[in-house]
Design an enzyme around this catalytic site. Sequence first.
Site, PDB file in Angstrom:
ATOM      1  N   PHE A 127       0.857  -1.184   0.000  1.00  0.00           N
ATOM      2  CA  PHE A 127       0.000   0.000   0.000  1.00  0.00           C
ATOM      3  C   PHE A 127       0.894   1.235   0.000  1.00  0.00           C
ATOM      4  O   PHE A 127       1.725   1.410   0.889  1.00  0.00           O
ATOM      5  CB  PHE A 127      -0.942   0.040   1.215  1.00  0.00           C
ATOM      6  CG  PHE A 127      -1.898   1.200   1.124  1.00  0.00           C
ATOM      7  CD1 PHE A 127      -2.990   1.148   0.266  1.00  0.00           C
ATOM      8  CD2 PHE A 127      -1.683   2.373   1.840  1.00  0.00           C
ATOM      9  CE1 PHE A 127      -3.859   2.228   0.134  1.00  0.00           C
ATOM     10  CE2 PHE A 127      -2.546   3.456   1.723  1.00  0.00           C
ATOM     11  CZ  PHE A 127      -3.635   3.382   0.861  1.00  0.00           C
ATOM     12  N   ASP A 213       9.349   2.706   1.512  1.00  0.00           N
ATOM     13  CA  ASP A 213       8.172   3.420   2.002  1.00  0.00           C
ATOM     14  C   ASP A 213       8.040   3.102   3.492  1.00  0.00           C
ATOM     15  O   ASP A 213       7.556   2.037   3.875  1.00  0.00           O
ATOM     16  CB  ASP A 213       6.940   2.942   1.213  1.00  0.00           C
ATOM     17  CG  ASP A 213       5.642   3.561   1.729  1.00  0.00           C
ATOM     18  OD1 ASP A 213       5.656   4.152   2.825  1.00  0.00           O
ATOM     19  OD2 ASP A 213       4.614   3.429   1.035  1.00  0.00           O
ATOM     20  N   LYS A 242       2.816   9.942   8.567  1.00  0.00           N
ATOM     21  CA  LYS A 242       2.170   9.455   9.801  1.00  0.00           C
ATOM     22  C   LYS A 242       2.792  10.008  11.094  1.00  0.00           C
ATOM     23  O   LYS A 242       2.512  11.131  11.470  1.00  0.00           O
ATOM     24  CB  LYS A 242       2.143   7.937   9.789  1.00  0.00           C
ATOM     25  CG  LYS A 242       1.155   7.383   8.724  1.00  0.00           C
ATOM     26  CD  LYS A 242       0.866   5.922   8.940  1.00  0.00           C
ATOM     27  CE  LYS A 242      -0.009   5.310   7.850  1.00  0.00           C
ATOM     28  NZ  LYS A 242      -1.435   5.461   8.079  1.00  0.00           N
TER      29      LYS A 242
END
Length: 389
Positions: A127, A213, A242
């Site tokens: 993702f 990532d 995040k």
Amino acid sequence: MSNLMSNYSPLDVTFVSGNGCWLTDKSGKQYLDALSGVGVVNLGHCHPEITESIVKQAGTLLHTSNWYHIEHQEVLAERLCAVANMDNIFFANSGAEANEAAIKIARLFGQQKGIDEPAIITAYESFHGRTMATLSATGNSKVQDGFSPLVSEFIHVEFDDIEAISKHTSNTNVVAVMLEPIQGEAGVVIPEPEYLNKVKSLCEKNDWLLILDEVQTGMGRTGKMFAHQYNNLLPDLLTLAKGLGNGVPIGACLAKGKTAKLFTAGKHGSTFGGNPLVSKVALSVLDVMENDSVLANVDKMSQYIHTKLESELSNIPAVLSIRIKGLMIGIGLDDKLINTTKLMQKALDDQLLINIAGSTIRLLPPLIISSDEVDILINKIVQLINNSD
Ligand code: PLP
């Protein structure tokens, strides 16, 4: 009736305040947050130093634009480069945008080598975000369905399978491999310990970039500042978001060596990216992480949770696996024995916030969680699994 688009289906609760690992709803009920706003509020809700930093900066200067120097952004870049051992940074507002920047840099890298259609290898079940390029990079048809034509030149391979990548060494269009060190949205999928090292050496041999990532795994989530530090290697591009802002929106694409010179003036930009407010808050996040020994707590709590989960869950037939790295936790369930679709609501009914990824309970508790709070968490998880149909 709501005037919001229907792209989310929120559970029936509205939180009005938070403190550490706890959230309070409109009726005053308290909930243990074992999700941290999906791995964002790593230092807990309303951490006093972060709140103070937000308030102070809001009263000083919020935004100017990247057409002028932003001191906090420059200091943040210096501090982050020092912790990550990278050379320079582009600041964005989200994980998807950080990845978008990395993808653009990889394409520039390819174009410079004379490759007209540079291709990037990514993993199935990955993702990377919801923009057109990042959803195309994402190896999950659920994320892509309905959005054709996708951005081309992403090659999807099995995760944690080095042969699947090395099959593409004869493809002269490949310029990069882009991976999450641990797949988060897929349900905490942890590859074999040497996987990333093997990918790194394949990249070096073939002059491919390694893009990591770490939007979810970064900023201490796995017990090190960045998950790739378990492998003692450096990526060419590293993306973060995040936990970097503990709730204020900030993303970052960090570059090393040959990738650090590819964004020249006018090649990329963002109105809000790295503005004085978010940069100052991210600096405070780094301060708290350093001064409060957050990583040491992750390590301690991770071991404690692991031992407790093993002893409490390993005899339950519906529990297939316990996957844990730092405070990134996946409890794999047998969905023939347990109805996983109802678990998020059932946990909420018991005043606990969790996530279900496929047939896995995913827990991303704040990194400042205490052992007493872990005890409450484990009791609630055991009850949840035992009382499910
Ligand atoms: N990359 C990873 C590994 C993620 O887990 C996420 C979000 O869950 C993203 C990228 C996208 O981040 P954002 O939602 O901030 O765009």
